[in-house]
Design an enzyme around this catalytic site. Structure first.
Site, PDB file in Angstrom:
ATOM      1  N   CYS A  92      21.593  16.205  18.222  1.00  0.00           N
ATOM      2  CA  CYS A  92      22.926  16.345  17.618  1.00  0.00           C
ATOM      3  C   CYS A  92      22.883  16.386  16.087  1.00  0.00           C
ATOM      4  O   CYS A  92      23.802  16.903  15.452  1.00  0.00           O
ATOM      5  CB  CYS A  92      23.847  15.226  18.090  1.00  0.00           C
ATOM      6  N   ASP A 120      12.115   8.850  46.901  1.00  0.00           N
ATOM      7  CA  ASP A 120      13.122   8.916  47.954  1.00  0.00           C
ATOM      8  C   ASP A 120      12.472   9.611  49.153  1.00  0.00           C
ATOM      9  O   ASP A 120      11.403  10.212  49.042  1.00  0.00           O
ATOM     10  CB  ASP A 120      14.376   9.650  47.445  1.00  0.00           C
TER      11      ASP A 120
HETATM   12  N1  GUN Z   1      20.304   9.633  47.101  1.00  0.00           N
HETATM   13  C1  GUN Z   1      21.637   9.604  46.905  1.00  0.00           C
HETATM   14  N2  GUN Z   1      22.260   8.974  47.918  1.00  0.00           N
HETATM   15  C2  GUN Z   1      21.302   8.570  48.766  1.00  0.00           C
HETATM   16  C3  GUN Z   1      21.321   7.833  50.007  1.00  0.00           C
HETATM   17  O1  GUN Z   1      22.350   7.429  50.521  1.00  0.00           O
HETATM   18  N3  GUN Z   1      20.103   7.585  50.597  1.00  0.00           N
HETATM   19  C4  GUN Z   1      18.931   8.013  50.033  1.00  0.00           C
HETATM   20  N4  GUN Z   1      17.790   7.718  50.652  1.00  0.00           N
HETATM   21  N5  GUN Z   1      18.898   8.711  48.887  1.00  0.00           N
HETATM   22  C5  GUN Z   1      20.071   8.979  48.255  1.00  0.00           C
END
Ligand code: GUN
Length: 662
Positions: A265, A75
């Site tokens: 578990c 991300d």
């Molecule tokens: N992680 C959770 N929601 C989002 C989002 O809207 N955009 C991005 N880039 N990462 C996320």
């Protein structure tokens, strides 16, 4: 709309639907691969901001940094942007950084606009997200890219965004900014967002529902067309002593018994865990959370193959009233879901509650049956054990004879006050129909077509089904001049008609196999197809064992075979030729280019990339005609995907050819 897929990346292929555990760079202590992770996600911005991590990532690559050899998604820092309001990197910089550290799939710096903001803000931020998407495409070299659908809680903005980025060359389409909705159980709104997005994204690309990490929502999300999930929840819940299950969450403090049969578990009791040090306990609960999350993904994949994913969704959505809201909201999208629903499936349709009435199979059936021209008179019978025709026939063939066994059917009435009842139609053709939940009215000719015979519903009626079937009856009988109805149906469905007594012995019933096969073909291929296929000389061959129709010949030549499992016709070359002559272009056609023509003629299967045109109404698992650009019939076969998917995919099979014409 759930599908099984393969996502190809530089570090290997991943089966979808897939769950990507979130790895915290530098902090991770759990080996997620051991619990079933084939792909993971981490955050490039965290690495970018930490000198030590950044140096290591640039020198050794991200796979070494987080010690994972499979595909890695990163991300961009957008999430930090949504939490802290500001970040320290440009879109271009973070794209280049992700490329430089060897990420498999990177993400541009989209703006996660929160739910329920003013429209003006959502529009403004969406413009920035779209600009950054374009910029990311220019900045990347070989990096595969995510482009995130935004647009807050405005379905039209989500649709607009999906359409715009869907036309660009991205590899994966995440749906963003749903975390606040998931955290607040606003699943109903998530449905509107996901459906608006998915409806406008290219079917050939995977979709990732960002931040959805609870197994409770996986089945629902997959049924809406999502293929990827990420889970930080497995560790966040563990830090909080919470154990995930597909039907909710348990707090360790409340547990008398461990909730599942995973390694953790079965080895520990709740007391064992409670008496452990926090760090050790957290690790064990995280392992449990991963275990149940991956188990749920496997269950979903199996349900897709079996054709009963929506039944799993119905089970899951009964775990919480707000999930039930989401399931009920799916009703607004049945028409779209029907396009992606295979025509015929391996499993029977199970009615699991009133929400099952919204399933695509029922919508499809009712719209198709309403298109078949009706006879003048109808006899409405109460339901019997399936298959109806076989079980009823014995009773009904006695109609009008010496001693018809009518006690079993009870009393009958004629409905008064119908539109055109003044004209007499006593000698005209009679349609015999069985009334049942949930498909409503089932003409006896097609009672063995999937799923009319392949369904089960409870014998005790619920209020919604009662009204549902009542409405179907009211609408259906409008088309007839004379309606004869069983007394038990009047009572069962609270029908309010003006009635007069009717002597059932007046009826002459015939069960004509030639009429039956025409009716099936009309239902399957469109009105008139029955006459085109079976209008001339036909010889019907029945199974000696079951007495059911198996083959239809014209003299020595086979026209079609009625498949026992789902009651539909599979054509022969002769049948395909007749159908091709009858159906106007492009109906039922898959058009292939000249490269594929010789292969099609030889009976080889058709790959999606060779298809240049297609009847947009083709669904998966349907009998189709394979033609060239001049509409010459080359072969015939079974569609594996629907028309939208075949048009958009560049790899894989589109049609399993049954036979080529050489
Ligand atoms: N992680 C959770 N929601 C989002 C989002 O809207 N955009 C991005 N880039 N990462 C996320």
């Amino acid at each position: 709309m759930g599908r099984i897929g393969i996502l190809k990346t530089p570090h290997g292929n991943v089966k979808t639907p897939a769950l990507m555990p979130v790895i915290h760079p530098g902090k991770q202590t759990i080996d997620v691969k051991k619990y079933g992770a084939d792909i993971v996600i981490t955050n490039s911005y965290i690495i970018y901001k930490n000198e030590e991590l950044k140096k290591k990532a640039l020198e050794e690559g991200i796979h070494s940094l987080i010690n994972f050899e499979g595909p890695i998604v990163t991300d961009s820092g957008s999430f930090q942007l949504s939490v802290y309001g500001d970040i320290d990197v440009t879109n271009k910089e973070i794209i280049e950084f992700q490329e430089n550290i060897g990420t498999d799939i990177g993400t541009s710096l989209d703006i996660p606009t929160p739910p329920y903001v003013k429209r003006e803000r959502a529009e403004k931020e969406l413009e920035i997200t779209l600009e950054r998407a374009k910029e990311a495409l220019d900045a990347r070299k070989n990096l595969m890219l995510n482009s995130v659908v935004q647009g807050s809680t405005f379905p039209d903005l989500r649709a607009k965004c999906a359409e715009a980025i869907g036309q660009m060359d991205f590899e994966v389409y995440p749906i963003g900014a749903v975390v606040p909705l998931l955290e607040n159980y606003k699943y109903k709104d998530v449905v509107d967002i996901v459906m608006a997005s998915v409806a406008n994204l290219p079917p050939s690309r995977p979709r990732h529902l960002m931040g959805a990490g609870h197994p409770m929502v996986f089945a629902l999300a997959v049924a809406m067309g999502c293929d990827l999930f990420d889970s930080a929840a497995y560790i966040l819940y563990a830090q909080d002593d919470r154990l995930m299950m597909p039907n909710g969450t348990y707090k360790l403090q409340d547990l008398l018994e461990m909730p599942c049969s995973c390694e953790v578990c079965t080895k520990y009791t709740p007391n064992d865990l409670r008496s452990m040090k926090k760090e050790q306990r957290m690790k064990l609960i995280a392992q449990h959370n991963l275990h149940v999350s991956f188990a749920e993904i496997r269950k979903i994949r199996q349900a897709i193959v079996d054709g009963n994913l929506l039944e799993l969704v119905e089970q899951r959505c009964r775990a919480h009233p707000y999930l039930l809201d989401a399931l009920r909201n799916l009703k607004n999208y049945t028409e779209l879901m029907e396009e992606y629903d295979p025509e015929y499936k391996n499993s029977a349709f199970f009615y699991t509650g009133p929400e099952s009435l919204n399933r695509p199979e029922i919508f499809r059936y009712l719209s198709r049956i309403s298109r078949i021209p009706q006879k003048n008179r109808v006899l409405l019978l109460p339901s019997f054990k399936k298959p109806y025709s076989k079980n009823i026939q014995n009773i009904l063939t006695n109609f009008g004879r010496d001693k018809p066994d009518l006690e079993k059917l009870g009393n009958f009435y004629r409905i008064k006050g119908l539109k055109s009842e003044n004209s007499s139609h006593i000698d005209e053709q009679l349609q015999v129909v069985v009334v049942d939940v949930p498909f409503g009215v089932i003409p006896l000719e097609i009672d063995e077509i999937y799923p009319l015979a392949q369904n089960e519903s409870p014998s005790l009626l619920d209020g919604d089904s009662k009204i549902f079937v009542k409405n179907i009856i009211n609408e259906y009988i409008n088309n007839f001049n004379e309606v004869i109805i069983s007394e038990s149906l009047i009572k069962k469905f609270d029908l309010d008609f003006e009635l007069e007594n009717f002597n059932i012995n007046e009826l002459r019933l015939q069960f004509d196999d030639k009429e039956k096969i025409k009716y099936i073909a009309d239902y399957q291929f469109g009105t008139g197809a029955g006459k085109a296929l079976f209008g001339t000389n036909v010889d019907i061959v029945k199974s000696r064992k079951t007495g059911k129709i198996r083959h239809v010949y014209d003299g020595e030549d086979l026209i079609a075979t009625l498949r026992a499992s789902d009651g539909i016709f599979v054509l022969s070359m002769l049948g395909a030729e007749r159908l091709h002559e009858f159906l106007e272009y492009p109906k039922s056609r898959v058009v292939v280019n000249s490269d594929a023509e010789p292969f099609a003629r030889e009976g080889k299967s058709i790959f999606a990339k060779f298809v240049i045109d297609i009847d947009i109404n083709i669904r998966a698992n349907e009998e189709v005609l394979i033609v060239n650009e001049n509409d010459d019939l080359l072969a015939f076969g079974k569609s594996i995907l629907n028309a939208h998917e075949i048009k958009d995919l560049k790899t894989g099979q589109a049609v399993k050819t049954r036979k080529g014409g050489k």
